[in-house]
Design an enzyme around this catalytic site. Sequence first.
Site, PDB file in Angstrom:
ATOM      1  N   LYS A  45      10.251   5.313  -2.364  1.00  0.00           N
ATOM      2  CA  LYS A  45       9.391   4.464  -1.539  1.00  0.00           C
ATOM      3  C   LYS A  45      10.160   3.380  -0.768  1.00  0.00           C
ATOM      4  CE  LYS A  45       7.133   2.864  -5.288  1.00  0.00           C
ATOM      5  NZ  LYS A  45       6.151   2.186  -6.084  1.00  0.00           N
ATOM      6  N   CYS A 130       7.323   1.667  10.305  1.00  0.00           N
ATOM      7  CA  CYS A 130       6.124   1.392   9.508  1.00  0.00           C
ATOM      8  C   CYS A 130       5.102   0.659  10.372  1.00  0.00           C
ATOM      9  CB  CYS A 130       6.455   0.540   8.291  1.00  0.00           C
ATOM     10  SG  CYS A 130       4.959   0.134   7.355  1.00  0.00           S
ATOM     11  N   LYS A 165      14.125   7.114  10.469  1.00  0.00           N
ATOM     12  CA  LYS A 165      12.757   7.641  10.557  1.00  0.00           C
ATOM     13  C   LYS A 165      12.058   7.061  11.773  1.00  0.00           C
ATOM     14  CE  LYS A 165       8.730   8.585   7.616  1.00  0.00           C
ATOM     15  NZ  LYS A 165       8.218   8.491   6.235  1.00  0.00           N
ATOM     16  N   ASN A 192       6.688   9.363  11.423  1.00  0.00           N
ATOM     17  CA  ASN A 192       5.966   8.440  10.556  1.00  0.00           C
ATOM     18  C   ASN A 192       4.483   8.548  10.946  1.00  0.00           C
ATOM     19  OD1 ASN A 192       5.194   6.231   8.868  1.00  0.00           O
ATOM     20  ND2 ASN A 192       7.207   5.292   9.169  1.00  0.00           N
ATOM     21  N   THR A 266       1.684  13.472   2.380  1.00  0.00           N
ATOM     22  CA  THR A 266       0.315  13.324   1.901  1.00  0.00           C
ATOM     23  C   THR A 266      -0.124  14.460   0.975  1.00  0.00           C
ATOM     24  OG1 THR A 266      -0.132  12.137   3.940  1.00  0.00           O
ATOM     25  CG2 THR A 266      -2.038  12.886   2.715  1.00  0.00           C
TER      26      THR A 266
END
Lengths: 301, 260
Positions: A45, A130, A165, A192, A266
């Site tokens: 994470k 993010c 990312k 992302n 997910t």
Amino acid sequence: MAQLAINIGNLSLRNPVMTASGTFGYGLEFTDFIDLNRLGAYIVKGTTLLPRQGNDYPRMAETASGMLNCVGLQNKGVDYFCKEIYPQLKDFKSHAIVNVSGSTPEDYAECAARVAELEKIPAIELNISCPNVHDGGMAFGVSCAGAASVVKAVRAAYPKTLIVKLSPNVTDISEIARAVEAEGADSVSLINTLMGMSVDIERRKSNLSIGTGGLSGPCVKPIALRMVHQVAKAVKIPVIGLGGIMNAEDAIEFIMCGATAIQVGTANFIDPAVTMKIIDGMNDWCDQHGVKNIYEIIGVI
Amino acid sequence: MKKYVKKLCVKNVEFLREDYILLRLSDPHDTLPEMLPGQFVQIAVEGSPATFLRRPISINFVDKEKNEFDLLIHAVGDGTRALTRLQEGNTLSCIYPLGNGFRIPPIDEGKKKFLLVGGGVGTAPMLLYGQCLKAAGHEPTFLLGGRSRRDILELERFENIGRTFVTTEDAGMGEKGFVTHHSIWQTETFDSVATCGPKPMMMAVGRMARARQTECFVSLENLMACGVGACLCCVEKTVKGNVCVCTEGPVFNINDLTWE
């Protein structure tokens, strides 16, 4: 048995299947369900220099074929990771990769430098995308100059494999990919989450505490495939594809669009053992289609 | 405790009301793992296009001899409504047992009196908690609340385990009012209080317990995606900061929460 091993920069993976940051905890949460040693790599994470509490609850809204989240990088900081988590991860055979986030190029670089000291962590994934934090995060990832500034600072502090990312919340993702490649990134991973909203019409309020969240799940897959295809044509470094992968066929689609490796995100929430099924399914698909080496189908489209 | 992802078999679907079912599940191949009261199951929902995630449902009752357990499901949205369409013989993908569960003190610390307060679908874990407390030699007493008589579910099963009191807002059953209005709070003392139900009810029960200097545990039902501590969506604010309800809960000591 097809040859599934691939390379990302100097990093050799036993197969192209990785887990996406923020969907797989530290990997340890999944050891009741899968053998971590079988993964190509797992990305732990988002980790920041200092601990973060993340955003307020509610942080999640379900959609018809996906979900929105606004967790906001809750984590206990890089020192906690190094002291408490790393010792539990270092003996697994597959690679643990740390997703590194920050607020300024300097703290990204400092966080990366701490992780560089960990012998068994061969790579980091830099999170410049993010959508759920105000300071840093996606702010860097939506301009070439911003993305380049973070990658430049981290490249100077981090000698091992550097994956960046990318955010899909941009006009032209291939420009950003080229900018980070020019600063020395070894690979890019995309996409992302896409920024979205969900509304409670009875309360006339957003279902998410900060109003917006990042959309993930099968609903984003067509966009992710298109962007992977675009970026794979634009850069020479290997591309890692992710976005709504639920099964081996989805993974093969990404490979054909130009991804050298893929991440499962997910889907881990729906089936905690899905990564094992994807590895087996990719192998079966290759066998059934006479593909002896996964490289035969990377970027065939 | 080891977690499993398994295909379980639907043994029975009983409608307790048009929007409540009691779902009986069994593992056709293996002995069921130990399940603690307060723990829950993440159920995959099929046949509902609008439902993407699993649904967390707390464990209501365990029958070890028959290798079966019950889930009480309130159909409140598309996902839970789809679960009410399950039929005997269907299989269901379940991740379980999840969460921490209520504490059952060893009986050699002394026999203790527990007040277990439930409202709505929150009565579900109270039944299993009472079942386990009684089996351990303790004395569970139940206090169930609802708007009217039709909200009081599984009454006979509660009465089989321990003394059971009821409040209804319309005075259709038991005493009139909310669970916190019941006379038992004035006439008896308990060593421990546990509660599950709507948040305002749990907060009010927490205040009652605190005023009596009685320990109080609550079982929370925050929205969650994964159920295993990976997604960090179901967090609750605690004295230790934001923690996952799915792994550090769903059962919390009220003193660890930041409720006013």
